[in-house]
Design a protein around this motif. Structure first.
Motif, PDB file in Angstrom:
ATOM      1  N   MET A 280      -0.133   5.326  15.542  1.00  0.00           N
ATOM      2  CA  MET A 280       1.330   6.441  15.563  1.00  0.00           C
ATOM      3  C   MET A 280       2.729   5.833  16.010  1.00  0.00           C
ATOM      4  O   MET A 280       3.470   6.090  15.203  1.00  0.00           O
ATOM      5  N   LYS A 281       2.399   4.479  17.042  1.00  0.00           N
ATOM      6  CA  LYS A 281       3.384   3.418  17.189  1.00  0.00           C
ATOM      7  C   LYS A 281       4.601   3.405  15.555  1.00  0.00           C
ATOM      8  O   LYS A 281       5.178   2.759  15.631  1.00  0.00           O
ATOM      9  N   SER A 282       3.104   2.178  15.010  1.00  0.00           N
ATOM     10  CA  SER A 282       3.619   1.634  13.425  1.00  0.00           C
ATOM     11  C   SER A 282       4.026   2.883  12.531  1.00  0.00           C
ATOM     12  O   SER A 282       4.855   2.941  11.631  1.00  0.00           O
ATOM     13  N   MET A 283       3.928   4.296  12.765  1.00  0.00           N
ATOM     14  CA  MET A 283       4.907   5.750  11.951  1.00  0.00           C
ATOM     15  C   MET A 283       5.919   5.942  12.726  1.00  0.00           C
ATOM     16  O   MET A 283       6.269   6.970  12.658  1.00  0.00           O
ATOM     17  N   GLY A 284       6.031   5.151  13.822  1.00  0.00           N
ATOM     18  CA  GLY A 284       7.315   5.790  14.568  1.00  0.00           C
ATOM     19  C   GLY A 284       7.202   6.650  15.375  1.00  0.00           C
ATOM     20  O   GLY A 284       8.859   7.189  15.815  1.00  0.00           O
ATOM     21  N   LEU A 285       6.304   7.256  15.710  1.00  0.00           N
ATOM     22  CA  LEU A 285       5.882   8.664  16.913  1.00  0.00           C
ATOM     23  C   LEU A 285       5.887   8.063  17.761  1.00  0.00           C
ATOM     24  O   LEU A 285       5.377   6.439  18.518  1.00  0.00           O
ATOM     25  N   GLU A 286       5.836   8.566  19.452  1.00  0.00           N
ATOM     26  CA  GLU A 286       5.825   8.450  20.441  1.00  0.00           C
ATOM     27  C   GLU A 286       4.043   7.828  20.746  1.00  0.00           C
ATOM     28  O   GLU A 286       3.375   8.819  20.633  1.00  0.00           O
ATOM     29  N   PRO A 287       3.407   6.994  20.851  1.00  0.00           N
ATOM     30  CA  PRO A 287       1.683   6.763  20.783  1.00  0.00           C
ATOM     31  C   PRO A 287       1.312   7.270  22.008  1.00  0.00           C
ATOM     32  O   PRO A 287       2.157   7.923  23.675  1.00  0.00           O
ATOM     33  N   LYS A 288       0.102   8.051  22.144  1.00  0.00           N
ATOM     34  CA  LYS A 288      -0.719   8.582  23.369  1.00  0.00           C
ATOM     35  C   LYS A 288      -0.691   7.628  23.876  1.00  0.00           C
ATOM     36  O   LYS A 288      -0.891   6.413  23.813  1.00  0.00           O
ATOM     37  N   SER A 289      -0.989   8.318  25.396  1.00  0.00           N
ATOM     38  CA  SER A 289      -1.449   7.397  26.401  1.00  0.00           C
ATOM     39  C   SER A 289      -2.620   7.757  26.871  1.00  0.00           C
ATOM     40  O   SER A 289      -3.257   7.076  28.615  1.00  0.00           O
ATOM     41  N   ASP A 290      -3.225   8.710  27.107  1.00  0.00           N
ATOM     42  CA  ASP A 290      -4.468   9.547  27.519  1.00  0.00           C
ATOM     43  C   ASP A 290      -5.444   7.944  27.194  1.00  0.00           C
ATOM     44  O   ASP A 290      -5.971   7.227  27.005  1.00  0.00           O
ATOM     45  N   SER A 291      -6.693   8.855  27.969  1.00  0.00           N
ATOM     46  CA  SER A 291      -7.682   7.967  27.237  1.00  0.00           C
ATOM     47  C   SER A 291      -8.218   7.612  25.912  1.00  0.00           C
ATOM     48  O   SER A 291      -9.242   7.035  25.815  1.00  0.00           O
ATOM     49  N   THR A 292      -7.468   9.297  25.117  1.00  0.00           N
ATOM     50  CA  THR A 292      -8.096   8.780  23.842  1.00  0.00           C
ATOM     51  C   THR A 292      -7.089   7.515  22.826  1.00  0.00           C
ATOM     52  O   THR A 292      -7.568   7.862  21.614  1.00  0.00           O
ATOM     53  N   ALA A 293      -6.241   7.370  23.477  1.00  0.00           N
ATOM     54  CA  ALA A 293      -5.231   5.977  22.801  1.00  0.00           C
ATOM     55  C   ALA A 293      -6.078   6.088  22.199  1.00  0.00           C
ATOM     56  O   ALA A 293      -5.813   4.657  20.642  1.00  0.00           O
ATOM     57  N   SER A 294      -7.268   4.554  22.740  1.00  0.00           N
ATOM     58  CA  SER A 294      -7.748   3.689  22.250  1.00  0.00           C
ATOM     59  C   SER A 294      -9.060   3.696  21.410  1.00  0.00           C
ATOM     60  O   SER A 294      -9.458   2.814  20.090  1.00  0.00           O
ATOM     61  N   ARG A 295      -9.023   5.091  21.167  1.00  0.00           N
ATOM     62  CA  ARG A 295      -9.942   5.878  19.165  1.00  0.00           C
ATOM     63  C   ARG A 295      -9.537   5.049  18.586  1.00  0.00           C
ATOM     64  O   ARG A 295      -8.538   5.254  18.224  1.00  0.00           O
ATOM     65  N   ILE A 296     -10.243   4.891  17.444  1.00  0.00           N
ATOM     66  CA  ILE A 296     -10.265   4.524  16.484  1.00  0.00           C
ATOM     67  C   ILE A 296     -10.400   5.763  15.638  1.00  0.00           C
ATOM     68  O   ILE A 296     -11.175   6.518  15.610  1.00  0.00           O
ATOM     69  N   VAL A 297      -9.182   6.085  14.928  1.00  0.00           N
ATOM     70  CA  VAL A 297      -9.320   7.686  14.204  1.00  0.00           C
ATOM     71  C   VAL A 297      -8.593   7.019  12.647  1.00  0.00           C
ATOM     72  O   VAL A 297      -8.006   6.150  12.135  1.00  0.00           O
ATOM     73  N   VAL A 298      -8.888   8.200  11.441  1.00  0.00           N
ATOM     74  CA  VAL A 298      -8.429   8.301  10.700  1.00  0.00           C
ATOM     75  C   VAL A 298      -6.976   9.576  10.660  1.00  0.00           C
ATOM     76  O   VAL A 298      -7.259  10.185  11.227  1.00  0.00           O
ATOM     77  N   LYS A 299      -6.262   8.671   9.728  1.00  0.00           N
ATOM     78  CA  LYS A 299      -4.790   8.915   9.664  1.00  0.00           C
ATOM     79  C   LYS A 299      -4.118   9.579   7.827  1.00  0.00           C
ATOM     80  O   LYS A 299      -4.532   8.157   7.546  1.00  0.00           O
ATOM     81  N   TYR A 300      -4.034  10.502   7.593  1.00  0.00           N
ATOM     82  CA  TYR A 300      -4.373  10.504   5.712  1.00  0.00           C
ATOM     83  C   TYR A 300      -2.336  10.881   6.049  1.00  0.00           C
ATOM     84  O   TYR A 300      -1.499  11.343   6.872  1.00  0.00           O
ATOM     85  N   ASN A 301      -1.757  10.730   5.020  1.00  0.00           N
ATOM     86  CA  ASN A 301      -0.671  10.870   4.827  1.00  0.00           C
ATOM     87  C   ASN A 301       0.305  10.336   3.452  1.00  0.00           C
ATOM     88  O   ASN A 301      -0.840   9.770   2.570  1.00  0.00           O
ATOM     89  N   ILE A 302       1.322  10.987   2.685  1.00  0.00           N
ATOM     90  CA  ILE A 302       1.924  11.166   1.711  1.00  0.00           C
ATOM     91  C   ILE A 302       2.252  10.180   0.592  1.00  0.00           C
ATOM     92  O   ILE A 302       3.591  10.063   1.753  1.00  0.00           O
ATOM     93  N   LYS A 303       2.551   9.158   0.195  1.00  0.00           N
ATOM     94  CA  LYS A 303       3.441   7.995  -0.045  1.00  0.00           C
ATOM     95  C   LYS A 303       4.399   8.784  -1.278  1.00  0.00           C
ATOM     96  O   LYS A 303       3.608   9.260  -2.550  1.00  0.00           O
ATOM     97  N   LEU A 304       5.768   8.963  -1.140  1.00  0.00           N
ATOM     98  CA  LEU A 304       6.363  10.013  -2.257  1.00  0.00           C
ATOM     99  C   LEU A 304       6.947   8.008  -3.449  1.00  0.00           C
ATOM    100  O   LEU A 304       7.531   6.894  -2.643  1.00  0.00           O
ATOM    101  N   LEU A 305       6.259   7.653  -4.139  1.00  0.00           N
ATOM    102  CA  LEU A 305       6.277   6.654  -4.736  1.00  0.00           C
ATOM    103  C   LEU A 305       8.583   6.005  -5.333  1.00  0.00           C
ATOM    104  O   LEU A 305       8.331   5.040  -4.854  1.00  0.00           O
ATOM    105  N   VAL A 306       8.729   7.268  -5.131  1.00  0.00           N
ATOM    106  CA  VAL A 306       9.889   6.810  -6.115  1.00  0.00           C
ATOM    107  C   VAL A 306      11.446   6.412  -4.722  1.00  0.00           C
ATOM    108  O   VAL A 306      12.037   5.584  -5.370  1.00  0.00           O
ATOM    109  N   ARG A 307      10.691   6.847  -3.205  1.00  0.00           N
ATOM    110  CA  ARG A 307      11.626   5.893  -2.863  1.00  0.00           C
ATOM    111  C   ARG A 307      11.257   4.940  -1.280  1.00  0.00           C
ATOM    112  O   ARG A 307      11.870   5.527   0.049  1.00  0.00           O
ATOM    113  N   GLU A 308       9.340   5.120  -2.237  1.00  0.00           N
ATOM    114  CA  GLU A 308       9.141   4.399  -0.900  1.00  0.00           C
ATOM    115  C   GLU A 308       8.650   4.941   0.341  1.00  0.00           C
ATOM    116  O   GLU A 308       8.811   4.689   2.015  1.00  0.00           O
TER     117      GLU A 308
END
Length: 335
Positions: A280-308
């Motif tokens: 979350m922090k690496s994506m510019g979002l406010e990171p969680k601070s609860d008990s789930t903050a340290s769990r390993i998760v998968v996140k998908y996103n879509i990259k627009l190549l022409v604009r990075e």
């Protein structure tokens, strides 16, 4: 059968064993001269279930003297999982390493039943390393591995003279770099017009070479990796058939952005994995601070190549199960 024949059979068998071992050593890669006359950064990945229990910084403390004894100049230590979060994060780190004239990457992997230290040249780009076939030493525990690695410098004079007495732990922020990639908390437009490229993990189309040295990944057999890739592709296809009505393109070979764009692929489906708060922090979002903050998760996103640009969607939808994460992300694409 006479003794001569038996000896010849034994000799031929021994020769095959020696050749096989030699091939393994050659495939592993050679130690470059820059190790002995250039700065290195060290990435540490440690299994929390290994005993005695040690944090990644404690592992760094335990290996530092052996790295110096071997001839290295380790100028900074980082936790591998934080660097390998995504292509964008790796690009940020790479630009900082270029500014600081880093020449080598040292990878320390502590698993439940073994410990490894690998060395390779810095790639000068966001991949960080050029290959997974790196020079390395592996043994059963920290003591045996560090002792073995320290012997590398016995017959090789090092030009690295003014080295640190203790490990230095640096924190690199994106403000130090000029990464052009932007994370946007919304959905991309024109998915119905252009193809969505999907890389198969472990193929040459994927850039995550660093992840190979994570404690939960290192040492997997080629058969296991291929089986996981086949299961992953089948699973993704099943989800996409139900949730994604537009064109897709499977990517198994490395291609430049320009090549992909010329083939009608404007978007890439990007999968990242790591601790939830770090992602979350690496994506510019406010990171969680609860008990789930340290769990390993998968996140998908879509990259627009022409604009990075990287579109993370209007809602946070990561999950420890990649299938759930993908379903969540595709559902949010409709919003």
């Amino acid at each position: 059968m006479d003794h001569t024949s038996e000896f010849m059979k034994y000799y031929i068998s021994l020769l095959f064993i020696l050749l096989a071992n030699l091939s393994a050593v050659l495939a592993q890669g050679a130690l470059t001269q820059s190790f002995f006359d250039g700065k290195s950064v060290v990435f540490v990945s440690t299994d929390p279930s290994a005993r005695p229990m040690m944090t990644w910084k404690e592992v760094a403390d335990s290996v530092h003297n052996s790295l110096v004894q071997a001839g290295a100049d380790p100028v900074a230590y980082f936790e591998l999982e934080k660097v390998a979060l995504s292509e964008a994060v790796q690009t940020d780190y790479a630009k900082t390493f270029q500014q600081r004239l880093i020449k080598n990457i040292i990878l320390v992997t502590r698993q439940k039943n073994q410990m490894s230290i690998h060395v390779g040249p810095f790639s000068e780009n966001g991949q960080i390393i050029t290959s997974t076939a790196l020079f390395g030493v592996t043994d059963g525990d920290i003591g045996a591995t560090t002792s073995q690695f320290g012997l590398i410098g016995e017959n090789q004079p090092s030009q690295n003279l003014l080295v640190l007495d203790v490990p230095e732990f640096l924190s690199i922020s994106t403000s130090e770099t000029t990464s052009s990639q932007k994370f946007l908390a919304k959905n991309p437009l024109n998915l119905d017009v252009f193809k969505l490229g999907i890389t198969i993990e472990g193929s040459s189309a994927e850039t995550g070479l660093l992840s190979y040295f994570r404690h939960d990944m290192y040492g997997k057999s080629a058969e296991a990796i291929l089986a996981e890739q086949a299961a992953q592709k089948a699973g993704i296809e099943q989800v996409l058939k139900q949730k994604y009505p537009y064109q897709i393109e499977w990517l198994t070979e490395a291609k430049s952005d320009q090549e992909l764009i010329s083939e009608g692929v404007q978007f890439l489906l990007v999968k990242v994995e790591g601790r939830e708060a770090d992602l979350m922090k690496s994506m510019g979002l406010e990171p969680k601070s609860d008990s789930t903050a340290s769990r390993i998760v998968v996140k998908y996103n879509i990259k627009l190549l022409v604009r990075e640009e990287l579109y993370v969607g209007p809602e946070w939808d990561a999950d420890p199960d990649w299938r759930v994460a993908l379903n969540n992300f595709l559902n949010n694409l409709k919003k």
